[in-house]
Design a protein around this motif. Structure first.
Motif, short mmCIF file in Angstrom:
data_model
loop_
_atom_site.label_atom_id
_atom_site.label_comp_id
_atom_site.label_asym_id
_atom_site.label_seq_id
_atom_site.Cartn_x
_atom_site.Cartn_y
_atom_site.Cartn_z
N TRP A 183 63.01 88.47 22.79
CA TRP A 183 62.68 87.30 23.61
C TRP A 183 61.41 86.63 23.13
O TRP A 183 61.33 85.40 23.02
N GLN A 184 60.41 87.43 22.86
CA GLN A 184 59.16 86.85 22.39
C GLN A 184 59.39 86.03 21.13
O GLN A 184 58.84 84.93 20.97
N LEU A 232 56.01 78.89 29.30
CA LEU A 232 56.17 80.32 29.06
C LEU A 232 55.15 80.82 28.06
O LEU A 232 54.58 81.90 28.21
N GLN A 233 54.93 80.01 27.04
CA GLN A 233 53.97 80.41 26.01
C GLN A 233 52.58 80.54 26.63
O GLN A 233 51.85 81.49 26.35
N MET A 287 51.26 92.87 23.08
CA MET A 287 52.60 92.28 23.03
C MET A 287 53.67 93.35 23.19
O MET A 287 54.72 93.11 23.82
N TYR A 299 52.57 83.71 28.69
CA TYR A 299 52.54 84.87 27.80
C TYR A 299 51.15 85.03 27.20
O TYR A 299 50.60 86.13 27.10
N ALA A 325 64.28 78.74 27.38
CA ALA A 325 64.08 78.79 25.93
C ALA A 325 64.59 77.53 25.25
O ALA A 325 64.26 77.26 24.11
N TRP A 372 65.19 82.69 31.79
CA TRP A 372 64.67 82.65 30.43
C TRP A 372 65.56 81.94 29.43
O TRP A 372 65.07 81.16 28.62
N TRP A 422 60.72 82.60 21.92
CA TRP A 422 59.77 81.65 22.51
C TRP A 422 58.68 81.23 21.55
O TRP A 422 58.25 80.10 21.52
N LEU A 423 58.23 82.22 20.79
CA LEU A 423 57.09 81.92 19.94
C LEU A 423 57.51 81.34 18.60
O LEU A 423 56.71 80.77 17.88
N VAL A 480 59.30 75.99 27.54
CA VAL A 480 58.85 76.90 26.51
C VAL A 480 57.33 76.89 26.47
O VAL A 480 56.68 77.94 26.38
#
Lengths: 207, 207, 207, 207
Positions: D177-178, C131-132, C166, C135, C122, C118, D181-182, C128
């Motif tokens: 972490w979220q 991952l997005q 979330m 997610y 990142a 991770w 990334w976001l 990224v």
DNA sequence: GATGAATGAGGTTTCATTCAT
DNA sequence: GATGAATGAAACCTCATTCAT
């Protein structure tokens, strides 16, 4: 018992690869050319190149020889003539410059290929020997012509035939480099004219 | 509290490395020269080279510039003269050929270094531009001399000053290559004499 | 005449290397993993890795994708069910936690591999984005389930389905980290139970 | 006799460098951060860093400790309160989430710094120990609160105080972490609200 | 204490060459 | 003969660390 491929076939294959290699070398130089690139250009696999050539260096050596032979053959066809030494020399020069200028501005004619490799060749005993032989051949040929002109009272007797021949060869080699750097800006016709004018009568005004 | 090295020291270091690099490049060519070899020649470690030059290519670029500057400086010292155009031209040529011949037969003078790099430089936009500028400078200088000679009635008026200048430069470049290949067999004095004789009066006998 | 390897074989090779890379990345992290280490783990030479992957970064990208795909496939097999929303959610969670806990305490399951990467991911735009997307997929899935529960009067209507999803994902990610740090001391079953108890009824005692 | 720098000065210097290092680590990660970058950020020379820290790893260790201390201090100031367990918990959470959300969306708050380093820390025995200690502290604190709530009949008695505390910590770590990334899309306030809603009453509708 | 030039181990990547198929 | 997967030696470049000043 003998599915042996004919010698003609092998020769054809070799030439095919040599052409591909020359094309690559001229564009990228020896070091930057990969065997893969040569194989791809030839439409073969990497391994196939090694069937016909034992190493990358061997390929270089044969390319040089191949180019020299082709150039010599092209010129040999044009030159055998009779007449005044100056006329012969002009015929030679015309043929040579025409060869040099023939590709399109950005293209790589056979001679330009050779030049691209010079730096590489200068480092290798075998290739230096090949170059010396080649140079020796042209020097002898040109010097013979010049000597003939002197004997016949056509050319100035104070000239050193050998070194004069070397000067002419040097000028041509130098032009090849200039053409590589200047690209489209280089005018082979003008170079030809200027060199011939210089050679014929020199700088100093005749009275 | 402040061991910050002086700018002079840094310049000295840079030149030291540039000399080492030029030496290596001249002998092996750019591609075959490793940073390790340059460092060793300079008596430093690999890392030290990177303190002063950001990459191998940057080193090449600076070597070329350094060589060009040194050659131009050497010649600039010799040439400013008065008198007939032919005399000036001869002075130039004498200086140039003397520079070329000065190293021992097998040695690599500054000019020979440059030539070793030509094939490499021809592939790089930035260096091609540098070479074009350099060539342009010499062509302009020589062409100016020739034009002067024509105006003063000393040189033949049918000559194209620019292309004639290019021819002379070409001949010199060609000689440099010949000297690399022929090594000890190449006689700079003879080359000089032959080229000057050719230039002065041309091949054709004067009546 | 044609030892061209089948596509299946190539895929197998790629997966073999991807497994080796995942193993190394999980243990050492991306930066500290050398290509040599991956090659060794795969029982190949350094060069072989570059036959299948163009760079270390490309390897990372494919490892991530490979892991995501495998995890998604594993879960997809377990979840399609009917019944109450809470039951579905519990089935999901059970599957997920079971996956997480399956390796031996010190071992690196697929998910743990992902976590190790991770910090690296990142920093990289492409990863990224990956991952997005990942997610986003899980959030949408879970949020859908929660919304369904609310609609059916099973879940509290004051919940924000997206942010609640979330929160659940966050808790799971957090557990993964805890398991990495605490090693054998971390009890996946207990974590599972505690999280489900909390989720179901909250902290506050029901009257 | 004693130009010895005061201890205060040394401490100040150390903190100055630690801040610079944290800033770099947070942005680039540990591996990608060079000592040079830390020194530049601190406005010092590379050598100066080594005066205060024996190695890059030592710097990492101290950064982690420094961050942990600062975070603990910040929270300690907010929390000592009396009242219902849920209120205390909410106060804690409010303080924590406020810290997390305080930097601008793209910025790196102290906590985010820490997260960037987790992957690195997980590989190092000493740092793992430090993390375990830190985790242990927060788990104990939270578990104490939860236990208190249970005892007072405020929280459900079927909860496992320790694992419930771990679940809350996990959710927070996962949110961090979220948010990484976001980026701007992550809403700390919404995360806070959703988590508190979930924690308070759970998913299941109360009758 | 502070500096930054110097070191050199180590990492990624390229590519000529080999060889089983 | 032909193929291309595999090898492994080097090459360039980075950067933590040292040390003379």
């Amino acid at each position: 018992m003998c599915p042996k491929i004919t010698i003609e076939y092998e020769q054809e294959r070799r030439c095919h690869i040599l052409d591909a290699a020359a094309w690559c070398f001229a564009r990228k130089g020896y070091q930057a050319t990969t065997i893969d690139a040569v194989a791809m250009q030839a439409g073969l696999s990497k391994g196939a190149v090694y069937v016909y050539f034992s190493s990358k260096e061997a390929l270089l050596l044969e390319v040089v020889e191949y180019q020299q032979t082709r150039i010599a053959e092209k010129l040999a066809r044009v030159l055998p003539e009779k007449g005044a030494a100056l006329e012969k020399l002009e015929a030679y020069a015309a043929a040579y410059f025409s060869m040099l200028g023939e590709g399109k501005a950005g293209e790589c004619s056979d001679l330009k290929v050779a030049v691209q490799l010079w730096a590489e060749l200068a480092k290798n005993e075998k290739t230096v020997a090949a170059l010396q032989r080649d140079y020796s051949y042209w020097r002898t040929t040109l010097a013979g012509l010049i000597r003939e002109g002197i004997t016949q009272g056509e050319f100035a007797h104070h000239l050193d035939p050998d070194m004069t021949a070397m000067s002419l060869l040097a000028a041509i080699d130098g032009f090849i480099w200039q053409s590589l750097w200047l690209g489209e800006d280089f005018n082979w016709q003008a170079a030809h004219d200027a060199l011939m004018a210089l050679i014929r009568d020199g700088l100093v005004k005749r009275r």
